[in-house]
Design an enzyme around this catalytic site. Structure first.
Site, mmCIF file in Angstrom:
data_model
loop_
_atom_site.group_PDB
_atom_site.id
_atom_site.type_symbol
_atom_site.label_atom_id
_atom_site.label_comp_id
_atom_site.label_asym_id
_atom_site.label_seq_id
_atom_site.Cartn_x
_atom_site.Cartn_y
_atom_site.Cartn_z
ATOM 1 N N VAL A 1 8.074 46.110 65.918
ATOM 2 C CA VAL A 1 8.084 47.311 65.240
ATOM 3 C C VAL A 1 9.219 48.087 66.033
ATOM 4 C CG1 VAL A 1 7.174 49.360 64.434
ATOM 5 C CG2 VAL A 1 5.966 47.321 64.152
ATOM 6 N N CYS A 2 9.113 48.246 67.235
ATOM 7 C CA CYS A 2 10.185 48.824 68.128
ATOM 8 C C CYS A 2 11.602 48.392 68.042
ATOM 9 C CB CYS A 2 9.944 48.911 69.587
ATOM 10 S SG CYS A 2 8.375 49.771 69.897
ATOM 11 N N MET A 3 11.809 46.989 68.143
ATOM 12 C CA MET A 3 12.945 46.248 67.530
ATOM 13 C C MET A 3 13.418 46.802 66.304
ATOM 14 S SD MET A 3 13.926 44.936 70.496
ATOM 15 C CE MET A 3 15.045 43.497 70.195
#
Length: 151
Positions: free
Chosen positions: A49-51
């Site tokens: 999700v962060c990527m």
């Protein structure tokens, strides 16, 4: 070691350069300083999700600049990890390490999850005094939206 009362978090960018708190302008640059800055906290730099969120940070930064608002991405990951992420994705937006004292910046704005030791998936709009003007938070496993930072 955790910062004492009134002691600012120690931040370093992906190149190891120090940044002041709040991180409106780097300590090593005398360029224009935004009046406010979004602090976009990542729970873990290499998580899916962060990527996915990192794919739009440069676009968001470009859209905020005309309004005098900056964007800084913060994570409890080390500066070396953040440098790898920035290079892998070609990110120009500053990635700041909140590694040590661990989570001090996230804690300073009430966004450190003390159970996990990671920041919440959140963004906080602050000024030079550290006054909070807005928050955007997404549930675990859910992305924030670029548009939520433009209102």
């Amino acid at each position: 070691m955790t910062p004492g009362p009134g002691e600012p978090p120690a931040l370093r960018d992906q190149h190891g350069q120090p940044w002041p708190w709040p991180p409106l302008a780097p300590a090593h640059d005398a360029g224009p300083v935004p009046s406010r800055v979004w602090l976009l906290f990542l729970p873990g730099a290499f998580t899916p999700v962060c990527m996915a969120e990192l794919t739009w940070v440069d676009d968001l930064a470009a859209r905020l600049t005309p309004a005098g608002v900056g964007l800084r991405v913060l994570s409890c990951d080390s500066a070396a990890v953040l440098r790898t992420v920035a290079e892998d994705l070609g990110i120009n937006t500053p990635l700041l390490s909140d590694f040590w004292p661990h989570g001090a910046a996230a804690r300073a704005v009430g966004e450190l999850n003390e159970t996990t030791g990671r920041p919440h998936r959140s963004s906080v709009l602050v000024d030079a005094a550290g006054t909070v003007f807005a928050r955007v938070r997404a549930e675990a496993g859910t992305q924030r939206r670029l548009e939520d930072h433009l209102d």
